[in-house]
Design a protein around this motif. Structure first.
Motif, PDB file in Angstrom:
ATOM      1  N   LEU A   1     -14.747 -37.233 -16.668  1.00 62.07           N
ATOM      2  CA  LEU A   1     -13.453 -37.793 -17.069  1.00 62.07           C
ATOM      3  C   LEU A   1     -13.026 -38.903 -16.126  1.00 62.07           C
ATOM      4  O   LEU A   1     -12.535 -39.940 -16.570  1.00 62.07           O
ATOM      5  CB  LEU A   1     -12.396 -36.688 -17.126  1.00 62.07           C
ATOM      6  CG  LEU A   1     -12.500 -35.825 -18.378  1.00 62.07           C
ATOM      7  CD1 LEU A   1     -11.651 -34.573 -18.239  1.00 62.07           C
ATOM      8  CD2 LEU A   1     -12.056 -36.623 -19.599  1.00 62.07           C
TER       9      LEU A   1
ATOM     10  N   LYS B   1      -4.838 -41.043 -24.320  1.00 57.59           N
ATOM     11  CA  LYS B   1      -3.984 -40.908 -23.138  1.00 57.59           C
ATOM     12  C   LYS B   1      -4.300 -41.936 -22.062  1.00 57.59           C
ATOM     13  O   LYS B   1      -3.406 -42.430 -21.394  1.00 57.59           O
ATOM     14  CB  LYS B   1      -4.142 -39.506 -22.537  1.00 57.59           C
ATOM     15  CG  LYS B   1      -3.599 -38.401 -23.409  1.00 57.59           C
ATOM     16  CD  LYS B   1      -3.626 -37.072 -22.680  1.00 57.59           C
ATOM     17  CE  LYS B   1      -5.022 -36.554 -22.408  1.00 57.59           C
ATOM     18  NZ  LYS B   1      -5.754 -36.130 -23.595  1.00 57.59           N
ATOM     19  N   THR B   2      -5.591 -42.248 -21.895  1.00 54.87           N
ATOM     20  CA  THR B   2      -5.971 -43.130 -20.781  1.00 54.87           C
ATOM     21  C   THR B   2      -5.232 -44.456 -20.829  1.00 54.87           C
ATOM     22  O   THR B   2      -4.689 -44.906 -19.820  1.00 54.87           O
ATOM     23  CB  THR B   2      -7.491 -43.382 -20.810  1.00 54.87           C
ATOM     24  OG1 THR B   2      -8.136 -42.133 -21.040  1.00 54.87           O
ATOM     25  CG2 THR B   2      -7.958 -43.961 -19.497  1.00 54.87           C
TER      26      THR B   2
ATOM     27  N   ASP C   1      -3.917 -35.915 -15.052  1.00 58.63           N
ATOM     28  CA  ASP C   1      -4.494 -35.945 -16.402  1.00 58.63           C
ATOM     29  C   ASP C   1      -5.113 -34.588 -16.720  1.00 58.63           C
ATOM     30  O   ASP C   1      -5.725 -33.964 -15.857  1.00 58.63           O
ATOM     31  CB  ASP C   1      -5.557 -37.050 -16.473  1.00 58.63           C
ATOM     32  CG  ASP C   1      -5.959 -37.366 -17.916  1.00 58.63           C
ATOM     33  OD1 ASP C   1      -5.181 -37.046 -18.836  1.00 58.63           O
ATOM     34  OD2 ASP C   1      -7.051 -37.927 -18.113  1.00 58.63           O
ATOM     35  N   GLU C   2      -4.937 -34.145 -17.972  1.00 58.03           N
ATOM     36  CA  GLU C   2      -5.502 -32.862 -18.409  1.00 58.03           C
ATOM     37  C   GLU C   2      -5.103 -31.731 -17.467  1.00 58.03           C
ATOM     38  O   GLU C   2      -5.953 -30.973 -16.981  1.00 58.03           O
ATOM     39  CB  GLU C   2      -7.034 -32.963 -18.525  1.00 58.03           C
ATOM     40  CG  GLU C   2      -7.457 -34.216 -19.284  1.00 58.03           C
ATOM     41  CD  GLU C   2      -8.370 -33.945 -20.469  1.00 58.03           C
ATOM     42  OE1 GLU C   2      -8.702 -32.776 -20.711  1.00 58.03           O
ATOM     43  OE2 GLU C   2      -8.712 -34.915 -21.156  1.00 58.03           O
TER      44      GLU C   2
HETATM   45 MG    MG Z   1      -8.632 -38.532 -21.179  1.00 58.30          MG
END
Ligand code: MG
Ligand code: ADP
Length: 393
Positions: A92, A61-62, A161-162
């Protein structure tokens, strides 16, 4: 019945619209083929759309959000970042900073992770110098906003994110507090392993006609697989592989070279395990036939080189065997991901000769899979059901 998909449309990052500089920076790190989440989301992010991605840890994803955002984001004035990534934990946040550092350099943008537990003074100094993309945990971001050390007024790209983990950790009120303060016209990207309840309400409140991509069924993460590491002897190695593959319906084995793939397929056949090799030296028609047989359940073992396996997706692979150890942890993930089958665990077995143990341990460490490498001979009964055997026991 298994399905076969040959993903031949996109095989490189430049096809996705990224600049040559970014593509070269990736290649320097050995990253040349995009993961599914990247193929799906990068073009939409570059086009300025809101994206809602359902994807799990380890899916890449990054880079999926980071590369396109770095490419299109404007430069920031001091204390007025133009990009903001919210992540649930300091680990993270710092991983995202590290993962994006090289691409940021070539895109001429700066990235800074800010999180609690680290000296806030240094973070404030850096923000004063001007940071384009801030990667923050919600708590520290609010702290910095409260002190007027940073403003979100100029943020044009925001990434959550997440999101599911943020919800689980009780951070959604803080996330929303921050999002409400971003008033400029901006792009919102959201990633989450699950899209339900609280996460859905974030999507509906803070995203504008998002494109939704679900990649959870395409790639699974290390947590969902059973990993076993077996020490083997050179002359016994093919027999060990045959013993592991014997009871399984579909096994995919990886070798480093074409010659090794051919030899292994022959050795397995000698062991009365039906196998075929696929690699670049073989005519397309032969490769396609092997793939079709494997997919239809008529061929229990397929032996592949890394290159040949790229772009091939066969569902319902029960076992992946790293017959030769992968070149690094990324290759391990890439190969192992071929056990992809939504909701079920796959077995991943790495065979290691004594002089390969150091490199295997390095990969284990990088992946957090530090289980013992247990030596076995091919007549070992444990090989028939490695998933049931407990290596710690
Ligand atoms: Mg990640
Ligand atoms: P996620 O955020 O989805 O958990 P990451 O972005 O942290 O996953 O990526 C997991 C690992 O995969 C990282 O080590 C990253 O460098 C690597 N990676 C990401 N994309 C690729 C790619 N296209 N090819 C090879 N490795 C990749």
């Amino acid at each position: 019945m298994a399905g076969t998909t040959v993903l031949d449309a996109v095989d490189c990052f430049s096809d996705l619209g990224l600049t040559d500089e970014i593509v070269a920076a990736l290649a320097d790190r050995g990253i040349t083929a995009p993961f599914p989440v990247q193929t799906m989301t990068i073009p939409d992010v570059l086009a300025g759309r809101d994206v809602c991605g359902k994807a799990k840890t380890g899916s890449g994803k990054t880079l999926a959000f980071g590369l396109p955002v770095l490419q299109i984001m404007p430069a920031a004035a001091p204390r007025r970042p133009t990009g903001l990534v919210l992540a649930p934990t300091r680990e993270l946040a710092s991983q995202i900073e590290a993962e994006l550092a090289a691409a940021a350099r070539v895109a001429n943008r700066t990235v800074l992770a800010v999180y609690g537990g680290a000296p806030i003074g240094k973070q404030i100094d850096r923000l004063n110098q001007g940071v384009d993309l801030v990667v923050a945990t919600p708590g520290r971001m609010i702290d910095l906003l409260d002190r007027n050390s940073v403003s979100v007024a100029a943020v044009a790209h925001v990434v959550i994110d997440e999101a599911d983990r943020m919800a689980d950790m009780g951070f959604l009120p803080q996330v929303e507090w921050i999002l409400r303060r971003i008033d400029a016209d901006h792009q919102t990207l959201l990633f989450s392993a699950t899209l339900d309840g609280a996460v859905n309400s974030l999507v509906s409140r803070y995203q504008r006609e998002p494109v939704t991509h679900d990649v959870t069924s395409r790639r699974i993460t290390v947590e969902e697989m059973t990993h076993r590491f077996v020490g083997v002897h050179r002359l016994d190695k093919a027999k060990v592989a045959a013993a592991v593959a014997g009871p399984a319906r579909r096994t995919l084995m990886f070798t480093r070279t074409r010659v090794a793939a051919d030899r292994l397929a022959r050795d397995l056949t000698d062991q009365r395990v039906k196998a075929a090799a696929i690699h670049g030296d073989l005519p397309q028609s032969v490769r396609e036939r092997a793939l079709r047989d494997f997919s239809a359940g008529n061929l229990p073992v397929l032996v592949a080189t890394d290159v040949a396996a790229r772009g091939i997706h066969v569902d319902d692979v029960d076992v992946v065997i790293h017959y030769d150890p992968p070149s690094d942890h990324k290759a391990y993930l890439h190969r192992s991901g071929r056990t992809a089958r939504a909701g079920e665990t796959g077995l991943v077995v790495t065979l290691s000769l004594w002089d390969q143990e150091l490199e295997v341990k390095r990969i284990q460490k990088r992946l957090g899979l530090e289980s013992p490498i247990v030596e076995m001979l091919s007549n070992d009964e444990r090989l028939a059901d490695l998933a049931a055997w407990n290596p710690e026991g």
